[in-house]
Scaffold this motif. Structure first.
Motif, short mmCIF file in Angstrom:
data_model
loop_
_atom_site.label_atom_id
_atom_site.label_comp_id
_atom_site.label_asym_id
_atom_site.label_seq_id
_atom_site.Cartn_x
_atom_site.Cartn_y
_atom_site.Cartn_z
N LEU A 12 0.88 -1.11 -0.18
CA LEU A 12 -0.04 -0.10 0.00
C LEU A 12 1.02 1.21 -0.02
N TRP A 46 -0.97 -1.17 -4.35
CA TRP A 46 -2.10 -0.14 -4.25
C TRP A 46 -2.15 1.16 -3.90
N ALA A 48 -3.73 4.92 -2.49
CA ALA A 48 -4.81 5.55 -1.82
C ALA A 48 -5.13 6.90 -2.20
N HIS A 50 -6.22 10.29 -1.51
CA HIS A 50 -6.41 11.72 -0.38
C HIS A 50 -6.23 12.90 -0.81
N THR A 61 -6.08 9.18 -8.24
CA THR A 61 -5.47 7.87 -7.94
C THR A 61 -5.67 7.05 -9.20
N SER A 79 -6.51 0.15 -6.24
CA SER A 79 -6.68 1.39 -5.37
C SER A 79 -6.99 0.82 -3.90
N GLY A 80 -6.40 1.54 -3.12
CA GLY A 80 -6.66 1.00 -1.72
C GLY A 80 -7.04 2.40 -0.76
N GLY A 116 -11.41 10.92 2.78
CA GLY A 116 -10.00 10.92 2.21
C GLY A 116 -9.43 12.31 2.31
#
Length: 342
Positions: A12, A46, A48, A50, A61, A79-80, A116
């Motif tokens: 991640l 992955w 994320a 934000h 992302t 995507s995580g 996020g």
């Protein structure tokens, strides 16, 4: 009879922007890490979503996923996660349908319902889309209908092209029981963010497993557990490297978002006793130490959670040190087992 099988390990990446650096450097480091992770045998990479955070470069992302997938060959990229209430489901279906069309059988779609971001950015992102994520189940149903419109309640004239008919695996992500229950009821794989919500890990896994219903996606529960890992050849060096993440979190709880700071020899002069206690609670599942300590701790996490997969997050200031940390984890992986009754 009890058997054991290899454990899946993934990455991640928060695309951290280090102090004094730029998003361009951060994104180049993300691609370099993904290429190494592929070579070291990690299963997925992955990124994320934000927003409004000066220390994270992965806000767009899907674009970054495309960048990483184009620069690698076999590792799954996804995507995580994507924070679904920030977006129209049609847009996400089209984006990930496009990614799956470009990189067949390599794209994952992990979904969360948190913003996020902070409240100000959330208001900007979610104008007209709902404020708090309460409509997540409905948004998820709509999104899934674009990939598989047969029999869906959203069988309208609007179609996701690319997207329709493509098999993009959907994971639900969570840090509480809400997504755990929903993932179980829908028969979807579930990933828990124990790297920032350790107290809710075991209750959420119990909710997921007890509510699980077999589906076309899965015949039995599949659990991924997020773990923060910082490792080096010595425990002392690992603890020093971990102070970058500790400082970043300390700044966050003080209301000051920052780029990832360089490590320090000691946190004693930087935090109060109350803040230290808060950080130690927050990082209850964080693994910091030399290779043997990491092996022991990760095995304990597997034994406790019975996870099918661990996804490793590592916020380390120096890129080469971060690569070394992930390389050590890859070496440790082969020494771990997950027991399975059969």
């Amino acid at each position: 009879m009890s058997t054991s099988r290899p454990v899946s390990f993934s990455v991640l990446d928060l695309a951290s922007i280090t102090m004094g650096s730029t998003p361009a450097v951060s994104l180049s480091h993300s691609l370099d890490l993904a290429r190494h992770a592929e070579k070291w045998g990690y299963d997925r990479f992955w990124l994320a979503e934000h927003h409004n955070m000066p220390g994270i470069a992965s806000s767009a992302t899907a674009v970054v996923i495309g960048h990483v997938a184009a620069g690698t060959s076999t590792i799954r990229v996804g995507s995580g996660g994507i924070m679904l209430p920030n977006h129209a489901p049609l847009v996400i279906a089209e984006q990930f349908g496009t990614l799956e069309s470009l990189f067949p059988n390599r794209i994952d779609l992990g979904l969360g319902r948190a913003p996020g971001s902070d409240q100000a950015a959330s208001r900007v992102l979610r104008r007209g889309l709902g404020a708090g994520g309460e409509d997540f189940p409905e948004l998820l149903s709509e999104l899934r209908s674009y990939f598989n419109p047969s029999g869906a309640k959203y069988s309208s004239v609007v179609r996701a092209i690319p997207g329709e008919g493509l098999d993009v695996p959907i994971w639900l992500l969570g840090s509480s029981g809400f997504s755990a229950q929903l993932a179980g009821q829908l028969g979807l794989p579930f990933a828990f963010a124990s790297h920032f919500a350790p107290d809710y890990l075991m209750p959420a896994l119990e909710i997921y497993r007890s509510n699980f219903r077999p589906s076309e996606s899965l015949d039995k529960p599949r659990v991924m557990v997020g773990v923060s890992v910082t490792t080096a050849e010595t425990e002392q060096e690992a603890k020093r490297l971990a102070t970058s993440q500790q400082q970043a979190f300390l700044n966050m709880i003080r209301g000051r978002f920052s780029q990832l700071p360089p490590p320090v020899d000691s946190m004693d002069d930087l935090w109060s006793p109350h803040e230290e206690a808060a950080l130690r609670k927050q990082f209850g599942y964080a693994v910091v130490g030399d290779p043997e300590q990491v092996k022991t701790r990760l095995q304990a996490v597997l034994d406790e959670t019975d996870a099918d997969e661990l996804i490793i997050a590592s916020q380390i200031y120096d890129h080469q040190a971060r690569l070394k940390s992930f390389e050590i984890v890859a070496d440790v992986r082969g020494k771990l087992t997950r027991k399975e009754n059969g």
